[in-house]
Write a protein that holds these residues in place. Sequence first.
Motif, mmCIF file in Angstrom:
data_model
loop_
_atom_site.group_PDB
_atom_site.id
_atom_site.type_symbol
_atom_site.label_atom_id
_atom_site.label_comp_id
_atom_site.label_asym_id
_atom_site.label_seq_id
_atom_site.Cartn_x
_atom_site.Cartn_y
_atom_site.Cartn_z
ATOM 1 N N GLY A 18 -4.275 14.293 75.590
ATOM 2 C CA GLY A 18 -3.434 13.342 76.307
ATOM 3 C C GLY A 18 -2.160 13.944 76.892
ATOM 4 N N LEU A 19 -1.638 14.992 76.248
ATOM 5 C CA LEU A 19 -0.429 15.632 76.770
ATOM 6 C C LEU A 19 -0.612 16.042 78.237
ATOM 7 C CD1 LEU A 19 2.311 17.126 76.661
ATOM 8 C CD2 LEU A 19 1.129 19.025 75.561
ATOM 9 N N VAL A 22 -0.166 13.150 80.581
ATOM 10 C CA VAL A 22 1.235 12.769 80.748
ATOM 11 C C VAL A 22 1.966 13.797 81.614
ATOM 12 C CG1 VAL A 22 3.398 12.332 79.529
ATOM 13 C CG2 VAL A 22 1.250 11.497 78.585
ATOM 14 N N HIS A 165 4.567 14.314 71.129
ATOM 15 C CA HIS A 165 3.330 13.587 71.453
ATOM 16 C C HIS A 165 2.473 13.413 70.205
ATOM 17 C CE1 HIS A 165 3.739 13.756 75.894
ATOM 18 N NE2 HIS A 165 4.577 14.719 75.550
ATOM 19 N N ASN A 166 2.622 14.338 69.293
ATOM 20 C CA ASN A 166 1.871 14.212 68.047
ATOM 21 C C ASN A 166 2.573 15.043 66.973
ATOM 22 O OD1 ASN A 166 0.035 14.021 65.989
ATOM 23 N ND2 ASN A 166 -1.720 14.139 67.350
ATOM 24 N N VAL A 214 6.201 8.916 72.182
ATOM 25 C CA VAL A 214 5.455 8.308 73.280
ATOM 26 C C VAL A 214 5.154 6.814 73.107
ATOM 27 C CG1 VAL A 214 4.587 10.438 74.252
ATOM 28 C CG2 VAL A 214 3.395 9.412 72.322
ATOM 29 N N ASN A 247 3.886 5.675 77.115
ATOM 30 C CA ASN A 247 3.333 6.396 78.264
ATOM 31 C C ASN A 247 2.719 5.434 79.259
ATOM 32 O OD1 ASN A 247 3.781 8.999 77.286
ATOM 33 N ND2 ASN A 247 1.813 9.063 76.203
ATOM 34 N N GLU A 377 -1.643 6.602 65.932
ATOM 35 C CA GLU A 377 -1.855 6.870 67.361
ATOM 36 C C GLU A 377 -0.505 6.876 68.068
ATOM 37 O OE1 GLU A 377 -3.701 8.425 69.798
ATOM 38 O OE2 GLU A 377 -5.323 7.338 68.805
ATOM 39 N N PRO A 378 0.033 8.071 68.328
ATOM 40 C CA PRO A 378 1.355 8.142 68.951
ATOM 41 C C PRO A 378 1.465 7.223 70.174
ATOM 42 C CG PRO A 378 0.607 10.321 68.325
ATOM 43 C CD PRO A 378 -0.527 9.400 68.023
ATOM 44 N N CYS A 379 0.536 7.353 71.096
ATOM 45 C CA CYS A 379 0.496 6.392 72.204
ATOM 46 C C CYS A 379 -0.940 5.968 72.436
ATOM 47 C CB CYS A 379 1.079 6.990 73.488
ATOM 48 S SG CYS A 379 0.928 5.817 74.835
ATOM 49 N N GLY A 380 -1.794 6.933 72.774
ATOM 50 C CA GLY A 380 -3.172 6.594 73.127
ATOM 51 C C GLY A 380 -3.206 6.227 74.596
ATOM 52 N N LEU A 381 -4.115 6.838 75.310
ATOM 53 C CA LEU A 381 -4.226 6.522 76.737
ATOM 54 C C LEU A 381 -5.531 5.786 77.005
ATOM 55 C CD1 LEU A 381 -3.044 10.004 78.060
ATOM 56 C CD2 LEU A 381 -1.695 7.913 77.924
HETATM 57 C C1 GLC Z 1 -1.244 12.988 71.968
HETATM 58 C C2 GLC Z 1 -1.349 11.727 71.122
HETATM 59 C C3 GLC Z 1 -1.775 10.529 71.956
HETATM 60 C C4 GLC Z 1 -0.876 10.410 73.182
HETATM 61 C C5 GLC Z 1 -0.887 11.713 73.958
HETATM 62 C C6 GLC Z 1 0.014 11.694 75.171
HETATM 63 O O1 GLC Z 1 -2.496 13.421 72.345
HETATM 64 O O2 GLC Z 1 -2.244 11.922 70.039
HETATM 65 O O3 GLC Z 1 -1.675 9.334 71.195
HETATM 66 O O4 GLC Z 1 -1.338 9.376 74.008
HETATM 67 O O5 GLC Z 1 -0.452 12.773 73.133
HETATM 68 O O6 GLC Z 1 1.352 11.431 74.856
#
Ligand code: GLC
Length: 475
Positions: A18-19, A22, A165-166, A214, A247, A377-381
């Motif tokens: 996911g990074l 973003v 992000h994690n 995030v 995010n 789950e920090p954010c999850g897309l």
């Molecule tokens: C990491 C996190 C995910 C987040 C992503 C982008 O992969 O595990 O939850 O959406 O970073 O910030």
Amino acid sequence: MNILYAASEAQPLAASGGLADVAGSLPKALVEEGHDARVVLPLYVNTIKPQWREKMTYVTNFTVPVGWRHQYCGLFTAQINNVTYYLLDNEYYFKRDFGLYGYYDDAERYAFFSRAVLEMLKVIDFKPQVINSNDWQCALIPVYYSMFYRNDSKLWGIKNVFTIHNIQYQGRYGMELLEDVLGIPKHFASLMEYDRDVNFMKAAIEVSDKVTTVSPTYAREILDPWFSHGLDRALKDKQYKTCGFLNGIDTDMYNPATDPVIPEKFTTSKKAGKKVCSQKLLEQVGLPQGDEPILGMVSRLVEHKGFDLVKCVFDDIIKLGYKVVVLGSGDAQYEQFFHEMRWRYPDRVAFTCGYIPDLAKKIYAGANMFLMPSKSEPCGLAQMISLRYGTIPIVRKTGGLADSIIDYGDENGTGFTFQSYNAHDMLYAVKRAKDCYWNKTEWNKLVTRAMKADFSWKQSAKLYIGLYKELAGEQ
Ligand code: GLC
């Protein structure tokens, strides 16, 4: 404003998670808001596709101190999606055969990269007001800045934002790396040390002007040892400079009305195409046609994504009448499990081991529900992408999942949620989703609401800009 966004991966050049999404979409949104946001990342020789290589032009080269060594660094630049990318070249560190990370010398590779980013600023004609560094791989940027560059006449006054992000991956290594590999003098040992190890993330938290995560919920969760993988103690007294911004997703790249990858396009007013996407998906993954709901999962197959819950009640999910389509790879035990389930339920379960971006999109578009029972789950897309394609998320209320999905019980509901990390609570949410699915009027309304939910970067980009401006003293 001038912003430098430093990351170890960014779409469309190099991605493992996911990074990269973003880093590929936030700077683009900042540019759309009228700012000069640029991205810097390593030039991964074997990963970056020739079509992007061709766009790169050589700028210059310079030398980077890494401990007692002095290493070559080439600088290339490219314009991608209206964003200027800087690529730092050193084949010894970044020409590798097996993906981006996981090498014996990762600490040294990213120490080199972090220092090279700062050395680059001495030779290019761009001075950022803010450097936003991401995750442990870039955590040494604010650290080296505070140690060696803040008094440099060309770099003076730059503010540092560090984004987590994690928190699971902290850049944790033996103390013996400090001087030799990282080039950090002994008198900084206490800044770098955490639980008797060198910890890149802890040091970045310490020295950065702001720390972001995030999602707002994750920003709170990581103050708790259950979520923080040990770093809560480092974060507790830094709450005054920590915050969480949800995010967004790139709504051009993920758009069911224009997506060239999906078999048939669709919109909220013309949903017929979604049905075709479902049929084609079943055909592609080798499942028979039929009206049963399709439950999709696209994920790394690792424990914190909640696969132990899925394992526990998988037979019950099948009994509810679902077809299940899974794409992902990761821990052998989960790969093995889905292989077995495919054998046990050949007409109901499809499993593709690996990560195929086009198939991922076809699952987002063709499934009816998308399951994300993450432990954290920090954010999850994926849940946001699913919404955009009218695929209803079933999620555990944690981190960014809690901040992005409203339960169907609410009149604005967009998905099905459950609170405790418990297989039968998850199963109950999966059952509620199935019951709703068969009530066609209700389901149609839910799908429309989901597709209309706005997770473009517009809102969040504004939050980042507000933060950058505050740091730069512009408001
Ligand atoms: C990491 C996190 C995910 C987040 C992503 C982008 O992969 O595990 O939850 O959406 O970073 O910030």
